[in-house]
Design a protein around this motif. Structure first.
Motif, PDB file in Angstrom:
ATOM      1  N   CYS A   1       0.832  -1.206   0.000  1.00  0.00           N
ATOM      2  CA  CYS A   1       0.000   0.000   0.000  1.00  0.00           C
ATOM      3  C   CYS A   1       0.864   1.253   0.000  1.00  0.00           C
ATOM      4  O   CYS A   1       0.580   2.220  -0.722  1.00  0.00           O
ATOM      5  CB  CYS A   1      -0.929  -0.030   1.216  1.00  0.00           C
ATOM      6  SG  CYS A   1      -1.935   1.443   1.395  1.00  0.00           S
ATOM      7  N   ILE A   2       1.940   1.247   0.791  1.00  0.00           N
ATOM      8  CA  ILE A   2       2.838   2.405   0.820  1.00  0.00           C
ATOM      9  C   ILE A   2       3.429   2.639  -0.565  1.00  0.00           C
ATOM     10  O   ILE A   2       3.562   3.784  -1.022  1.00  0.00           O
ATOM     11  CB  ILE A   2       3.945   2.201   1.883  1.00  0.00           C
ATOM     12  CG1 ILE A   2       3.332   2.183   3.293  1.00  0.00           C
ATOM     13  CG2 ILE A   2       5.005   3.290   1.780  1.00  0.00           C
ATOM     14  CD1 ILE A   2       4.320   1.836   4.402  1.00  0.00           C
ATOM     15  N   VAL A   3       3.767   1.555  -1.251  1.00  0.00           N
ATOM     16  CA  VAL A   3       4.332   1.698  -2.599  1.00  0.00           C
ATOM     17  C   VAL A   3       3.298   2.290  -3.548  1.00  0.00           C
ATOM     18  O   VAL A   3       3.605   3.197  -4.342  1.00  0.00           O
ATOM     19  CB  VAL A   3       4.847   0.333  -3.111  1.00  0.00           C
ATOM     20  CG1 VAL A   3       5.148   0.396  -4.609  1.00  0.00           C
ATOM     21  CG2 VAL A   3       6.079  -0.087  -2.329  1.00  0.00           C
ATOM     22  N   GLU A   4       2.047   1.803  -3.493  1.00  0.00           N
ATOM     23  CA  GLU A   4       1.020   2.354  -4.387  1.00  0.00           C
ATOM     24  C   GLU A   4       0.835   3.850  -4.130  1.00  0.00           C
ATOM     25  O   GLU A   4       0.720   4.642  -5.071  1.00  0.00           O
ATOM     26  CB  GLU A   4      -0.314   1.621  -4.193  1.00  0.00           C
ATOM     27  CG  GLU A   4      -0.313   0.172  -4.673  1.00  0.00           C
ATOM     28  CD  GLU A   4       0.240   0.005  -6.085  1.00  0.00           C
ATOM     29  OE1 GLU A   4      -0.117   0.804  -6.968  1.00  0.00           O
ATOM     30  OE2 GLU A   4       1.063  -0.919  -6.294  1.00  0.00           O
ATOM     31  N   MET A   5       0.812   4.243  -2.871  1.00  0.00           N
ATOM     32  CA  MET A   5       0.644   5.665  -2.541  1.00  0.00           C
ATOM     33  C   MET A   5       1.847   6.474  -3.028  1.00  0.00           C
ATOM     34  O   MET A   5       1.701   7.587  -3.537  1.00  0.00           O
ATOM     35  CB  MET A   5       0.472   5.836  -1.024  1.00  0.00           C
ATOM     36  CG  MET A   5      -0.808   5.227  -0.452  1.00  0.00           C
ATOM     37  SD  MET A   5      -2.322   5.978  -1.085  1.00  0.00           S
ATOM     38  CE  MET A   5      -2.924   4.630  -2.110  1.00  0.00           C
TER      39      MET A   5
ATOM     40  N   LEU B   1      -9.620   5.187  -6.065  1.00  0.00           N
ATOM     41  CA  LEU B   1      -8.733   5.234  -4.897  1.00  0.00           C
ATOM     42  C   LEU B   1      -9.512   4.878  -3.634  1.00  0.00           C
ATOM     43  O   LEU B   1     -10.649   5.325  -3.443  1.00  0.00           O
ATOM     44  CB  LEU B   1      -8.144   6.649  -4.775  1.00  0.00           C
ATOM     45  CG  LEU B   1      -7.296   6.916  -3.528  1.00  0.00           C
ATOM     46  CD1 LEU B   1      -5.988   6.138  -3.597  1.00  0.00           C
ATOM     47  CD2 LEU B   1      -7.031   8.402  -3.377  1.00  0.00           C
ATOM     48  N   ASP B   2      -8.870   4.093  -2.759  1.00  0.00           N
ATOM     49  CA  ASP B   2      -9.428   3.842  -1.430  1.00  0.00           C
ATOM     50  C   ASP B   2      -9.081   5.041  -0.550  1.00  0.00           C
ATOM     51  O   ASP B   2      -7.914   5.256  -0.206  1.00  0.00           O
ATOM     52  CB  ASP B   2      -8.837   2.548  -0.861  1.00  0.00           C
ATOM     53  CG  ASP B   2      -9.444   2.180   0.500  1.00  0.00           C
ATOM     54  OD1 ASP B   2     -10.080   3.052   1.129  1.00  0.00           O
ATOM     55  OD2 ASP B   2      -9.274   1.027   0.917  1.00  0.00           O
ATOM     56  N   ALA B   3     -10.099   5.824  -0.192  1.00  0.00           N
ATOM     57  CA  ALA B   3      -9.853   7.049   0.576  1.00  0.00           C
ATOM     58  C   ALA B   3      -9.177   6.759   1.901  1.00  0.00           C
ATOM     59  O   ALA B   3      -8.440   7.591   2.442  1.00  0.00           O
ATOM     60  CB  ALA B   3     -11.164   7.798   0.807  1.00  0.00           C
ATOM     61  N   ASN B   4      -9.430   5.587   2.417  1.00  0.00           N
ATOM     62  CA  ASN B   4      -8.784   5.104   3.622  1.00  0.00           C
ATOM     63  C   ASN B   4      -7.263   5.151   3.540  1.00  0.00           C
ATOM     64  O   ASN B   4      -6.580   5.560   4.485  1.00  0.00           O
ATOM     65  CB  ASN B   4      -9.219   3.642   3.767  1.00  0.00           C
ATOM     66  CG  ASN B   4      -9.422   3.281   5.192  1.00  0.00           C
ATOM     67  OD1 ASN B   4      -9.437   4.152   6.038  1.00  0.00           O
ATOM     68  ND2 ASN B   4      -9.565   2.002   5.445  1.00  0.00           N
TER      69      ASN B   4
ATOM     70  N   ILE C   1      -1.790  12.231  -4.368  1.00  0.00           N
ATOM     71  CA  ILE C   1      -2.344  10.891  -4.168  1.00  0.00           C
ATOM     72  C   ILE C   1      -3.767  10.811  -4.701  1.00  0.00           C
ATOM     73  O   ILE C   1      -4.155   9.831  -5.341  1.00  0.00           O
ATOM     74  CB  ILE C   1      -2.299  10.513  -2.667  1.00  0.00           C
ATOM     75  CG1 ILE C   1      -0.854  10.286  -2.215  1.00  0.00           C
ATOM     76  CG2 ILE C   1      -3.157   9.266  -2.381  1.00  0.00           C
ATOM     77  CD1 ILE C   1      -0.687  10.079  -0.710  1.00  0.00           C
ATOM     78  N   LEU C   2      -4.538  11.849  -4.455  1.00  0.00           N
ATOM     79  CA  LEU C   2      -5.969  11.825  -4.785  1.00  0.00           C
ATOM     80  C   LEU C   2      -6.256  11.936  -6.276  1.00  0.00           C
ATOM     81  O   LEU C   2      -7.278  11.433  -6.755  1.00  0.00           O
ATOM     82  CB  LEU C   2      -6.696  12.975  -4.060  1.00  0.00           C
ATOM     83  CG  LEU C   2      -6.765  12.905  -2.531  1.00  0.00           C
ATOM     84  CD1 LEU C   2      -7.366  14.199  -1.979  1.00  0.00           C
ATOM     85  CD2 LEU C   2      -7.594  11.697  -2.080  1.00  0.00           C
ATOM     86  N   ARG C   3      -5.381  12.622  -7.025  1.00  0.00           N
ATOM     87  CA  ARG C   3      -5.749  12.955  -8.415  1.00  0.00           C
ATOM     88  C   ARG C   3      -5.977  11.701  -9.252  1.00  0.00           C
ATOM     89  O   ARG C   3      -5.340  10.670  -9.034  1.00  0.00           O
ATOM     90  CB  ARG C   3      -4.692  13.874  -9.031  1.00  0.00           C
ATOM     91  CG  ARG C   3      -3.356  13.246  -9.275  1.00  0.00           C
ATOM     92  CD  ARG C   3      -2.225  14.281  -9.296  1.00  0.00           C
ATOM     93  NE  ARG C   3      -1.028  13.575  -8.857  1.00  0.00           N
ATOM     94  CZ  ARG C   3       0.110  13.499  -9.542  1.00  0.00           C
ATOM     95  NH1 ARG C   3       0.270  14.181 -10.644  1.00  0.00           N
ATOM     96  NH2 ARG C   3       1.102  12.766  -9.104  1.00  0.00           N
ATOM     97  N   PRO C   4      -6.885  11.811 -10.199  1.00  0.00           N
ATOM     98  CA  PRO C   4      -7.206  10.651 -11.047  1.00  0.00           C
ATOM     99  C   PRO C   4      -6.003  10.224 -11.866  1.00  0.00           C
ATOM    100  O   PRO C   4      -5.102  11.007 -12.146  1.00  0.00           O
ATOM    101  CB  PRO C   4      -8.322  11.174 -11.951  1.00  0.00           C
ATOM    102  CG  PRO C   4      -8.883  12.356 -11.242  1.00  0.00           C
ATOM    103  CD  PRO C   4      -7.740  12.962 -10.492  1.00  0.00           C
ATOM    104  N   SER C   5      -6.007   8.972 -12.236  1.00  0.00           N
ATOM    105  CA  SER C   5      -4.937   8.450 -13.085  1.00  0.00           C
ATOM    106  C   SER C   5      -5.066   9.029 -14.487  1.00  0.00           C
ATOM    107  O   SER C   5      -6.132   9.461 -14.921  1.00  0.00           O
ATOM    108  CB  SER C   5      -5.022   6.926 -13.159  1.00  0.00           C
ATOM    109  OG  SER C   5      -4.884   6.365 -11.887  1.00  0.00           O
ATOM    110  N   TRP C   6      -3.956   8.970 -15.202  1.00  0.00           N
ATOM    111  CA  TRP C   6      -3.949   9.435 -16.586  1.00  0.00           C
ATOM    112  C   TRP C   6      -3.498   8.309 -17.482  1.00  0.00           C
ATOM    113  O   TRP C   6      -2.426   7.771 -17.264  1.00  0.00           O
ATOM    114  CB  TRP C   6      -2.995  10.620 -16.731  1.00  0.00           C
ATOM    115  CG  TRP C   6      -2.854  11.070 -18.136  1.00  0.00           C
ATOM    116  CD1 TRP C   6      -3.808  11.659 -18.909  1.00  0.00           C
ATOM    117  CD2 TRP C   6      -1.675  10.961 -18.939  1.00  0.00           C
ATOM    118  NE1 TRP C   6      -3.310  11.923 -20.146  1.00  0.00           N
ATOM    119  CE2 TRP C   6      -1.998  11.506 -20.202  1.00  0.00           C
ATOM    120  CE3 TRP C   6      -0.397  10.446 -18.743  1.00  0.00           C
ATOM    121  CZ2 TRP C   6      -1.077  11.559 -21.256  1.00  0.00           C
ATOM    122  CZ3 TRP C   6       0.514  10.497 -19.786  1.00  0.00           C
ATOM    123  CH2 TRP C   6       0.180  11.050 -21.025  1.00  0.00           C
ATOM    124  N   PRO C   7      -4.255   7.869 -18.466  1.00  0.00           N
ATOM    125  CA  PRO C   7      -5.613   8.334 -18.770  1.00  0.00           C
ATOM    126  C   PRO C   7      -6.609   7.820 -17.742  1.00  0.00           C
ATOM    127  O   PRO C   7      -6.408   6.758 -17.195  1.00  0.00           O
ATOM    128  CB  PRO C   7      -5.891   7.722 -20.143  1.00  0.00           C
ATOM    129  CG  PRO C   7      -5.046   6.503 -20.185  1.00  0.00           C
ATOM    130  CD  PRO C   7      -3.817   6.799 -19.373  1.00  0.00           C
TER     131      PRO C   7
END
Lengths: 196, 196
Positions: free
Chosen positions: A179-183, B148-151, B187-193
């Motif tokens: 999870c840390i890596v994904e973030m 994204l998991d907001a958690n 972290i929050l921003r959507p992926s591209w594309p």
């Protein structure tokens, strides 16, 4: 090198024996009981020999419990996700050693009260920022935002590793290395539309 | 409500006096000296009255030093960056109060050794995850990745706030609220594309 022979314990370095004794004491008797005198007794050396090597028990404990990451754990391959995962796993594992767990809170408490002398050294010890920078440098072009301060990304990663270790089983039980890596990858990725 | 009159100290709640006394003791004499007996003496109440309210000094100290965020600090406006900045500032400020700083390491140490009973409650106390979720829900469409998991994002933010507070002046001195917000936005921003 010359002192490494296994057959002659008296030749093994005083420092190594003291560091091992400190780790044992931390795990068995705790931070407060890990004094220079107790380490000296367990290691079979004079306290004065330890004071010649470390200004106080704090520096001895820091060296005993935060020795740094092994080079093979952080040598980058160019696969950013894999490299970060090996890095975070090695980092988490180092912080999760029994002696490190036994000393971390005591060291934090110490540095909260006598903040001026030691923290930079502890920070250098727990910081693997150069290795993180090496991993980013080996990543394929376009996978890391050139406008990002790698320092900021590293500190977020370090905070997550620390929280995962210190608050294990509570706030951060889902903050696995994966999870840390994904973030971290989300932090690193270039903005859309890219700045170039 | 009825007990709030200022002119009659005897009417003011025992709980409030005990919480205030605990904060004073923490700042002036430290975590170890903040016992139920010492709090009772300073608050002018019987220890038994405190034991009726809190199972041990740990719960009393937690309530005294981590009371939660004020509602106005977290009420979202829909401007994601501004909302997050107010949120992180309020969070950092709460953790930076003298009594909170005086108790944080002691609480960590306590929970490291008696992990099973208390940590979830402390976590609920320091966690402002619902408020974070409210801020995300108020954000304009497209600013938060729906996958994204907001958690996970919240735990990264919490880890950074904790590290900034506990390791102040060392590892994380550049981890300002502004920096934590920028990292959280990344972290929050959507992926591209985008996945949609």
């Amino acid at each position: 090198m010359a002192g490494r022979g296994r057959g002659r314990p008296r030749d093994s370095g005083i420092s190594e024996r003291a560091l091992a004794a400190a780790r044992e004491l931390l795990v068995q008797r705790g931070f407060d009981a890990t004094t220079i005198q107790a380490v000296a007794e367990r290691a079979g050396v004079h306290a004065s020999a330890l004071y010649r090597r470390w200004p106080s028990r704090i520096e001895l404990i820091e060296e005993a419990t935060f020795p740094g990451l092994s080079p093979q754990a952080v040598h980058p391959t160019g696969n950013l996700r894999d490299d970060l995962l090996r890095f975070v796993r090695a980092y988490t594992e180092a912080f999760s050693q029994p002696a490190a767990r036994a000393s971390a809170v005591g060291l934090l408490a110490h540095h909260q009260t006598s903040r001026r002398t030691h923290p930079p050294e502890l920070y250098l010890r727990i910081s693997a920022r150069p290795q993180f920078q090496d991993i980013l440098s080996a990543a394929p072009p376009g996978s890391v935002d050139p406008d990002l301060d790698a320092n900021d990304a590293f500190t977020m990663l370090l905070s997550a590793v620390l929280a995962h270790t210190l608050l294990a089983n509570t706030a951060t039980q889902h903050l696995t290395p994966e999870c840390i890596v994904e973030m971290t990858l989300r932090i690193l990725r270039p903005s859309w539309p890219g700045p170039l």
